[in-house]
Design a protein around this motif. Structure first.
Motif, PDB file in Angstrom:
ATOM      1  N   LEU A 170       0.821  -1.211   0.000  1.00 49.47           N
ATOM      2  CA  LEU A 170       0.000   0.000   0.000  1.00 49.47           C
ATOM      3  C   LEU A 170       0.856   1.262   0.000  1.00 49.47           C
ATOM      4  N   ARG A 171       2.049   1.179   0.581  1.00 52.67           N
ATOM      5  CA  ARG A 171       2.939   2.340   0.626  1.00 52.67           C
ATOM      6  C   ARG A 171       3.870   2.393  -0.580  1.00 52.67           C
ATOM      7  N   GLU A 172       3.702   1.411  -1.467  1.00 54.62           N
ATOM      8  CA  GLU A 172       4.485   1.340  -2.718  1.00 54.62           C
ATOM      9  C   GLU A 172       5.990   1.283  -2.440  1.00 54.62           C
ATOM     10  N   ARG A 173       6.352   0.581  -1.407  1.00 55.93           N
ATOM     11  CA  ARG A 173       7.762   0.365  -1.089  1.00 55.93           C
ATOM     12  C   ARG A 173       8.190  -0.954  -1.713  1.00 55.93           C
ATOM     13  N   TRP A 174       8.497  -0.908  -2.986  1.00 58.97           N
ATOM     14  CA  TRP A 174       8.698  -2.137  -3.761  1.00 58.97           C
ATOM     15  C   TRP A 174       9.938  -2.915  -3.333  1.00 58.97           C
ATOM     16  N   ALA A 175      11.042  -2.213  -3.079  1.00 55.57           N
ATOM     17  CA  ALA A 175      12.249  -2.916  -2.638  1.00 55.57           C
ATOM     18  C   ALA A 175      11.997  -3.587  -1.285  1.00 55.57           C
ATOM     19  N   ASP A 176      11.289  -2.891  -0.411  1.00 56.39           N
ATOM     20  CA  ASP A 176      10.950  -3.452   0.904  1.00 56.39           C
ATOM     21  C   ASP A 176      10.029  -4.657   0.752  1.00 56.39           C
ATOM     22  N   LEU A 177       9.060  -4.547  -0.152  1.00 55.86           N
ATOM     23  CA  LEU A 177       8.142  -5.662  -0.374  1.00 55.86           C
ATOM     24  C   LEU A 177       8.873  -6.869  -0.950  1.00 55.86           C
ATOM     25  N   ARG A 178       9.826  -6.627  -1.835  1.00 57.07           N
ATOM     26  CA  ARG A 178      10.611  -7.753  -2.373  1.00 57.07           C
ATOM     27  C   ARG A 178      11.362  -8.460  -1.254  1.00 57.07           C
ATOM     28  N   ARG A 179      11.949  -7.700  -0.337  1.00 56.34           N
ATOM     29  CA  ARG A 179      12.679  -8.312   0.783  1.00 56.34           C
ATOM     30  C   ARG A 179      11.721  -9.085   1.694  1.00 56.34           C
ATOM     31  N   LYS A 180      10.589  -8.475   1.984  1.00 57.24           N
ATOM     32  CA  LYS A 180       9.618  -9.131   2.864  1.00 57.24           C
ATOM     33  C   LYS A 180       9.047 -10.390   2.211  1.00 57.24           C
ATOM     34  N   SER A 181       8.802 -10.323   0.914  1.00 58.21           N
ATOM     35  CA  SER A 181       8.294 -11.490   0.195  1.00 58.21           C
ATOM     36  C   SER A 181       9.320 -12.623   0.209  1.00 58.21           C
ATOM     37  N   ALA A 182      10.590 -12.260  -0.003  1.00 57.78           N
ATOM     38  CA  ALA A 182      11.645 -13.278   0.008  1.00 57.78           C
ATOM     39  C   ALA A 182      11.739 -13.942   1.384  1.00 57.78           C
ATOM     40  N   ALA A 183      11.648 -13.134   2.447  1.00 55.54           N
ATOM     41  CA  ALA A 183      11.709 -13.678   3.801  1.00 55.54           C
ATOM     42  C   ALA A 183      10.477 -14.532   4.102  1.00 55.54           C
ATOM     43  N   PHE A 184       9.318 -14.071   3.653  1.00 55.73           N
ATOM     44  CA  PHE A 184       8.064 -14.809   3.851  1.00 55.73           C
ATOM     45  C   PHE A 184       8.154 -16.184   3.212  1.00 55.73           C
ATOM     46  N   HIS A 185       8.655 -16.255   1.998  1.00 58.22           N
ATOM     47  CA  HIS A 185       8.715 -17.534   1.297  1.00 58.22           C
ATOM     48  C   HIS A 185       9.822 -18.436   1.841  1.00 58.22           C
TER      49      HIS A 185
END
Length: 207
Positions: A170-185
């Motif tokens: 929602l905050r359009e923090r794409w680099a942060d979302l990529r890191r969080k997605s990688a950690a989530f998976h």
């Protein structure tokens, strides 16, 4: 109702039941028995099962029929790794910088964990300009929805991690979302054995 519309209705109804976990892992999906529940003849049910088999939502073997998939730990690991790779690829699309994210992640009055995962993944897919990536994410969502509830039940941190990913989106923090997605998976892969243990197969013919 013509044959085409009947087949589409049966397909959508059966797909919703299967991905929603109506049948335990390993359950035999017999067209004749399912036809009674779906108010249709066995032919459109069989056609729908073949279509779902092609989408890898059900398992099938020559002359052995169809069944609800059985997920071994290795199967879950492969699907989690594929999911992470797809999300990572989708989140590198330059088109993300010109998109409005809020309308793609609407609030829902009643949300469970599987619905939230699907909603976030679909929102990421819709922002991507590559049709093949969008289709691949949609199929991955369908194939993994069956075990998402078990995933949340066996990992108390999963919902918290998902909420963090939603905020980054929602905050359009794409680099942060990529890191969080990688950690989530990565965590999903590490805990795949617990999910697989909860999804113990059980032979069953639908009567």
């Amino acid at each position: 109702m013509n044959a085409g519309s009947t087949m589409e209705r049966v397909y959508l109804d059966l797909k919703a039941r299967i991905v929603g976990g109506a049948y335990p892992p390993g359950t035999r999906l017999d067209p004749f028995h399912l036809a009674k529940r779906l108010a249709a003849s066995p032919t459109p049910v069989r056609e729908a099962l073949h279509r779902l088999s092609g989408e890898r939502i059900v398992d099938s073997w020559h002359q052995e029929g169809f069944r609800q998939p059985i997920f071994a730990e290795s199967d879950l690991c492969d699907l989690y790794l594929w999911s992470g790779a797809l999300l990572g690829l989708a989140l590198r699309d330059p088109a993300l910088q010109q998109s409005e994210t809020a309308p793609l992640l609407p609030a829902m009055e009643v949300e469970d964990y599987p619905a939230r995962v699907a909603r976030l993944y679909r929102a990421v897919a819709l922002l991507n300009g590559n049709r093949e990536i969008r289709f691949a994410i949609a199929n991955m969502i369908d194939r993994s929805e069956f075990f998402r509830a078990t995933e949340a039940r066996t990992d108390p941190v999963a919902s918290e991690e998902l909420a963090s990913m939603e905020t980054a989106f929602l905050r359009e923090r794409w680099a942060d979302l990529r890191r969080k997605s990688a950690a989530f998976h990565r965590r999903r892969v590490a805990r795949a054995g617990r999910v697989a243990a909860e999804l113990r197969p059980r032979s069953q013919i639908i009567e």
